[in-house]
Each structure stands twice: as structure tokens, then as C-alpha cells.
Design a protein around this motif. Structure first.
Motif, mmCIF file in Angstrom:
data_model
loop_
_atom_site.group_PDB
_atom_site.id
_atom_site.type_symbol
_atom_site.label_atom_id
_atom_site.label_comp_id
_atom_site.label_asym_id
_atom_site.label_seq_id
_atom_site.Cartn_x
_atom_site.Cartn_y
_atom_site.Cartn_z
ATOM 1 N N LEU A 29 7.397 3.793 -15.077
ATOM 2 C CA LEU A 29 7.088 3.373 -13.711
ATOM 3 C C LEU A 29 5.756 2.625 -13.669
ATOM 4 C CD1 LEU A 29 8.192 3.512 -10.832
ATOM 5 C CD2 LEU A 29 6.987 5.679 -10.540
ATOM 6 N N LEU A 81 7.672 -0.408 -5.535
ATOM 7 C CA LEU A 81 8.257 0.509 -6.498
ATOM 8 C C LEU A 81 9.061 1.570 -5.739
ATOM 9 C CD1 LEU A 81 5.102 0.926 -8.749
ATOM 10 C CD2 LEU A 81 7.260 -0.125 -9.460
ATOM 11 N N PRO A 82 9.771 2.457 -6.437
ATOM 12 C CA PRO A 82 10.521 3.511 -5.732
ATOM 13 C C PRO A 82 9.615 4.456 -4.940
ATOM 14 C CG PRO A 82 11.312 3.259 -7.984
ATOM 15 C CD PRO A 82 10.068 2.428 -7.874
ATOM 16 N N LEU A 83 10.185 5.023 -3.891
ATOM 17 C CA LEU A 83 9.483 5.985 -3.042
ATOM 18 C C LEU A 83 9.391 7.333 -3.761
ATOM 19 C CD1 LEU A 83 8.417 6.351 -0.029
ATOM 20 C CD2 LEU A 83 10.691 7.303 0.438
ATOM 21 N N HIS A 84 8.185 7.934 -3.752
ATOM 22 C CA HIS A 84 7.990 9.232 -4.383
ATOM 23 C C HIS A 84 7.040 10.084 -3.542
ATOM 24 C CE1 HIS A 84 10.229 8.717 -8.055
ATOM 25 N NE2 HIS A 84 9.616 7.572 -8.328
#
Length: 225
Positions: free
Chosen positions: A124, A192-195
Motif C-alpha cells: 500500500l 488509496l483504499p479506505l482504512h
């Protein structure tokens, strides 16, 4: 590649795990000592991910520390790291100074991360850098409205004051304000992806992060990883 020759800078922001100085919301739930232990565990875990990504990419890791001298920080996280005092001011001031310093030192792609998101894997982090080949800003959005990663292309360094204008660091409005600023100054932003950031016990997944669950006392299904 030597540290100073790298044009990819990974800026890891953290605070020394002194009880009462870190993870205040967790401390309200489990006490300052255990909250500090959780911060310690997350800092080590996230820095290991940063180190792994940096080795694969030939990037330079700089650990921006507060609450400790370089000597104390080296005893905590290892003498092989390069430690830089964050200096005075709010978080926005400190991040801005570090970004400007990296640009002046020849960095072309700069990624800022901290120790609050154990979902930050080496892959990531590398993705955050890769996005900066096409975009001005790479952003890792957090569920709470903030962000767990901020990447800046040196080509957009002149837009940094506009990007950071009135940014409410550490609040649930931070990401929305940054997105608005980017739109207003014409900066191209990639997500980027949600975290989740880890702010409270409810944020901890005991299956994904059993080591963190063990430190904080979170119970749940046994993990196989």
C-alpha cells in the motif's frame, strides 16, 4: 542507493510512547500505560512496513520524532534509522516543514505516514508512491474523516501552501478540507483504499491484528494469521 541519494522520501511521523502523551482516546478506555504499549506496538509494526517498502523501492526513510531525543529514539526503534526532531508548532506546521525540507533535498516523490493505521502494508505504501507519477497528491483516506497517508509530488510543491490552507489536522474534517483545497488550486489527487485509524478499541480487528488485540485486551475470534 544511499539515503541522501534517494529521490523517494518516506517520512514516518511518530511520538515516543510515554504514558499519558499518546493515544488519548484509547487511554480513556484502557489506561495510559496500556495505550502507550499499543502505540509502541503500532509504531514498530508500521515502521517495519515502511522499512520493507523502502528497501524494495530504494527509498529513504526519515523518522520524524517528538517526545524524545535522537539517542532515546534510537534505543526505541533502532540505531539504523535516521531520526529528525519534528520541531515546534502544530502537526500541520511540522508536516509542512518536513515536506519542504525533502523537496529542497532533491526528493521527487514524498510520502508521509504515521503509526495509527496497521492496514498500511508495504504494498500500500508503494502504491502511494506510484500514484505520484501521475498525480500531484496521493491520499490514504481514513474512516474517521482524516487520512492515514499523504503523498506529494515535488512538481506540485508550489501548491503546498494552498493545499495546507486551514487544514484541521487531527479532526474528522481534515480529508474534506484537503480535497476542497486540491480542487480549488487545481491539484490532481488520487485516493488509496479506505482504512481505519486506530483511535479506540472499536477500531481494532482482533482477527487481522491479534498482536494489537493482545496488547489492548480486545477479545474476539481467534486469528489464523
Amino acid at each position: 542507493m544511499s539515503v541522501d541519494a534517494s529521490t523517494d522520501h518516506l517520512l514516518f511521523f511518530t511520538r515516543y510512547p510515554t504514558p499519558g502523551d499518546v493515544k488519548s482516546r484509547l487511554a480513556d478506555e484502557i489506561g495510559p500505560a496500556r495505550a502507550a504499549a499499543a502505540h509502541d506496538a503500532m509504531a514498530r509494526y508500521c515502521l517495519a512496513a515502511a522499512d520493507e517498502a523502502a528497501v524494495a523501492m530504494g527509498a529513504s526513510v526519515r523518522v520524524l520524532i517528538t517526545g524524545a531525543t535522537s539517542t532515546t529514539a534510537a534505543s526505541w526503534l533502532g540505531k539504523h534509522h535516521r531520526f529528525i526532531d519534528q520541531g515546534d508548532g502544530g502537526l500541520g506546521d511540522r508536516v509542512n516543514r518536513a515536506l519542504v525540507a525533502s523537496v529542497r533535498q532533491g526528493a521527487r516523490r514524498i510520502v508521509v505516514m504515521g503509526a495509527d493505521c496497521p492496514a498500511l502494508t508495504p504494498a500500500l505504501i508503494a502504491q502511494g508512491f506510484a500514484l505520484l507519477d501521475e498525480y500531484d497528491v496521493a491520499l490514504g483516506p481514513a474512516v474517521d474523516g482524516g487520512f492515514y497517508l499523504f503523498g506529494l509530488s515535488a512538481d506540485a510543491a508550489d501548491q503546498l501552501p494552498a493545499l495546507m490552507a486551514d487544514l484541521p489536522w487531527g479532526t474528522g474534517a481534515a480529508r474534506a478540507v484537503l480535497e476542497r483545497n486540491a480542487a480549488e488550486c487545481g491539484a490532481r489527487i488520487a485516493m488509496l483504499p479506505l482504512h481505519h485509524d486506530i483511535d479506540t478499541l472499536a477500531d481494532i480487528d482482533p482477527v487481522r491484528w491479534p498482536w494489537l488485540a493482545a496488547v489492548t485486551g480486545v477479545t474476539g475470534p481467534s486469528a489464523t494469521a
